[in-house]
Write a protein that holds these residues in place. Structure first.
Motif, PDB file in Angstrom:
ATOM      1  N   VAL A  11     166.352 -17.816  95.593  1.00 14.57           N
ATOM      2  CA  VAL A  11     167.699 -17.750  95.537  1.00 14.57           C
ATOM      3  C   VAL A  11     168.428 -18.131  96.673  1.00 14.57           C
ATOM      4  N   ARG A  34     164.374 -15.991  92.041  1.00 14.55           N
ATOM      5  CA  ARG A  34     164.401 -16.367  90.638  1.00 14.55           C
ATOM      6  C   ARG A  34     163.212 -17.003  90.482  1.00 14.55           C
ATOM      7  N   ALA A  47     165.114 -13.463  86.161  1.00 12.01           N
ATOM      8  CA  ALA A  47     166.042 -12.933  87.359  1.00 12.01           C
ATOM      9  C   ALA A  47     165.271 -12.072  88.337  1.00 12.01           C
ATOM     10  N   ARG A 102     167.042  -8.042  78.818  1.00 12.39           N
ATOM     11  CA  ARG A 102     166.982  -7.102  80.055  1.00 12.39           C
ATOM     12  C   ARG A 102     166.638  -5.654  80.164  1.00 12.39           C
ATOM     13  N   TRP A 133     174.325 -15.691  85.929  1.00 12.59           N
ATOM     14  CA  TRP A 133     173.076 -15.466  86.911  1.00 12.59           C
ATOM     15  C   TRP A 133     172.211 -16.675  87.157  1.00 12.59           C
ATOM     16  N   ARG A 162     175.597 -17.457  89.694  1.00 18.71           N
ATOM     17  CA  ARG A 162     176.830 -16.539  89.814  1.00 18.71           C
ATOM     18  C   ARG A 162     176.641 -15.074  89.497  1.00 18.71           C
ATOM     19  N   LEU A 163     177.301 -14.331  90.035  1.00 17.39           N
ATOM     20  CA  LEU A 163     177.160 -12.839  89.696  1.00 17.39           C
ATOM     21  C   LEU A 163     178.575 -12.382  89.129  1.00 17.39           C
ATOM     22  N   GLN A 193     172.385  -4.465  90.767  1.00 15.39           N
ATOM     23  CA  GLN A 193     172.109  -5.999  90.610  1.00 15.39           C
ATOM     24  C   GLN A 193     172.223  -6.892  92.207  1.00 15.39           C
ATOM     25  N   TRP A 252     169.287  -9.027  93.960  1.00 16.32           N
ATOM     26  CA  TRP A 252     169.641 -10.369  94.148  1.00 16.32           C
ATOM     27  C   TRP A 252     169.680 -10.860  95.714  1.00 16.32           C
ATOM     28  N   GLN A 268     179.614 -16.057  94.136  1.00 19.60           N
ATOM     29  CA  GLN A 268     178.862 -17.307  93.934  1.00 19.60           C
ATOM     30  C   GLN A 268     178.547 -17.628  95.364  1.00 19.60           C
TER      31      GLN A 268
END
Lengths: 352, 201
Positions: free
Chosen positions: A77, A145, A159, A214, A273, A277-278, A291, A295, A317
């Motif tokens: 990522v 990722r 993820a 998830r 994601w 983008r979150l 989260q 990340w 992002q």
């Protein structure tokens, strides 16, 4: 320079005139010695220039990665200011990291575990397929990722902070994989061989679909969001007749008692994601931080537990973690400070 | 006179084959990848061996070249010949490997004899000299491997087995003149593989 002359010189077959010619040439430049050295090796190491390598054996090693599960890839990522490398000695190319991911998953697992992520008793909660089929595992550690293409053509995008376990080969009757964390599935539908995603809190079965499943170790409920087609979700241990069918654009939440909640959602929020983008919409602060921790491989702490239920709406992002935290604090009405690796959020003075 | 298209026609055909192979690999064809692997693996190992002087490391690095291609097949870009691409990629990995080895060696040196600057300096020169020498050996290895079959055979009988032209002619059942022709061809190709300053007149 005449290579044939050098060869004869190296072998001592030259006459006086030729020897003088070579000596003159050698004196011209140091690099000429280099060529003489190579010529010497070439004519004095019989077989060394035609040595054979076993391409067949090498192929069987390489094809393990290439063909058994259609290739796995851990994608880093892009978290600015943080370079993650897994199980990698020296500062080599990303590719070596990828190879480690495919061949040495144990190393990746160790790192994931080392980063304070509790995986939970995964195997106990899942029904394990016959031991004869070797299991494979792909892990996207925190800050990473991963992409996997399974033997049947199904595409999986894992993820950050997630783990996918699957058999090296599927049986004739079912294609079952296990997930802890979050993943997007694009299933090659096959009516005779349903595709099942097992999680701690339930089983998700595709009916020709792409969807996100998830359930992290810390999540009490299983969440499934359907991007296209239909899926059937059921609690673990229940038979297929109890399954809840969910269509595109819907989210189903399955709690531990088997109760299901279905509602329409904005897909963008749940699929963002995958595009780096979150997106948060009215998301509890606790979940926002969980989260971000995955990340960015970061650690957070709340000085006051009541902050956890505050809600945040916004999208990120490509920002650095520092940027995100500084943008997050004002709307949440909190202060933050760094304590070593951990970022601590606390109530604003005078805030109640 | 379709046969006398010469190298241009020949190259175009080979280029088209390359294109098709690369396109198939990009599309995810394992068969195409298998073909690519088998057609080039040994040659690349011999080439990388000239840098790293270890069969095991050479094999590992060459496998890496192919795994890297496969992992990024959708985005795989080849300009020119696919073999040239593979040699280039193998060379990069080999040099990276030597550099890593050197860094490790140097940090070892640094801890052992930090104060002896001149020793370190001499070592650096040695390492660079060694790399230049490996580069040359690798270029020669590649040239030998890329020779057409007959000139290659003649060259190896002469340079490795030290046979005379007459002996080579007898063992291959061809005329001495033909042997000489193949030999000239082989040496031309090898000389072409040398860096400018070593080619001479």
């Amino acid at each position: 320079m005449d290579l044939e002359l050098l060869r004869r010189w190296v072998l001592g077959e030259c006459d006086a005139g030729e020897r003088e010619e070579v000596a003159r040439w050698l004196a011209e430049d140091r690099s000429h010695e280099r060529l003489v050295e190579v010529v010497r090796r070439m004519s004095a190491e019989p077989g060394a220039w035609t040595q054979s390598f076993d391409a067949g054996a090498a192929w069987s090693r390489v094809s393990r990665v290439v063909s058994s599960p259609e290739g796995e890839r851990v994608v880093r990522v892009r978290t600015p200011g943080r370079v993650l490398s897994i199980g990698q000695r020296g500062g080599g190319a990303g590719f070596s990291g990828w190879r480690v991911a495919a061949w040495g998953l144990v190393a990746a697992a160790a790192i994931a575990l080392g980063s304070k992520m509790a995986w939970g008793p995964l195997s106990r909660a899942l029904s394990v397929p016959p031991a004869s089929v070797p299991m494979r595992e792909v892990i996207a550690a925190r800050g990473q990722r991963a992409q996997v293409r399974l033997v049947d053509g199904t595409r999986v995008e894992l993820a950050a902070g997630s783990r996918l376990t699957y058999p090296a080969a599927f049986t004739d009757s079912v294609r079952a994989v296990s997930l802890e964390g979050e993943a997007y599935f694009e299933v090659e539908h096959d009516a005779r061989r349903p595709f099942l995603v097992r999680t701690r809190g339930g089983v998700t079965e595709d009916v020709g679909t792409s969807f996100v499943v998830r359930q992290y170790a810390s999540d009490a409920r299983l969440e499934v969001v359907v991007a296209s087609g239909t899926v059937a979700v059921r609690a673990p241990g229940r038979n297929a007749t109890t399954a809840r069918e969910v269509g595109a654009g819907q989210l189903v939440r399955l709690d531990s008692s088997g109760g299901a909640e279905v509602r329409a959602v904005d897909l963008e929020q749940y699929l963002a994601w995958m595009h780096g983008r979150l997106v948060f919409r009215d998301t509890p602060f606790r979940e926002v931080l969980a989260q971000l921790a995955r990340w960015y491989d970061a650690d957070f702490e709340l000085a006051d537990s009541t902050l956890a239920s505050r809600r945040f709406t916004g999208a990120f992002q490509g920002e650095s973690l520092d940027q995100i935290v500084s943008e997050l604090a004002p709307p949440m009405h909190v202060r933050y400070e760094r304590r070593g690796r951990t970022i601590v959020f606390s109530r604003m003075p005078g805030d109640r | 006179m379709t046969q006398s298209l010469g190298p241009i026609g020949g190259d175009r055909c080979a280029g088209d084959d390359d294109r098709a192979l690369v396109d198939a690999v990009r599309a995810g064809s394992e068969a195409a990848f298998f073909t690519l692997f088998h057609a080039n693996y040994e040659m690349l190992c011999r080439y990388v061996y000239r840098y790293v002087r270890s069969r095991a490391i050479a094999e590992e690095l060459v496998s890496d070249v192919f795994l890297r291609v496969w992992a990024q097949r959708e985005r795989w870009e080849v300009r020119g010949r696919v073999r040239a691409y593979l040699y280039g990629a193998a060379r990069n990995l080999a040099i990276d490997h030597l550099r890593r080895e050197r860094v490790e060696q140097r940090s070892l040196d640094a801890t052992v004899r930090e104060h002896r600057v001149t020793g370190g300096e001499r070592r650096r020169c040695e390492v660079e000299e060694r790399l230049a020498s490996e580069e040359l050996a690798a270029a020669m290895q590649r040239a030998v491997d890329e020779l057409p079959p007959r000139p290659r055979q003649v060259f190896l009988l002469r340079w490795q087995r030290h046979l005379t032209n007459a002996e080579i002619a007898a063992s291959l059942g061809i005329a001495v003149k033909t042997v000489e022709m193949h030999m000239t061809r082989a040496l031309d190709v090898l000389r072409g593989a040398l860096p400018e300053e070593l080619r001479g007149g």
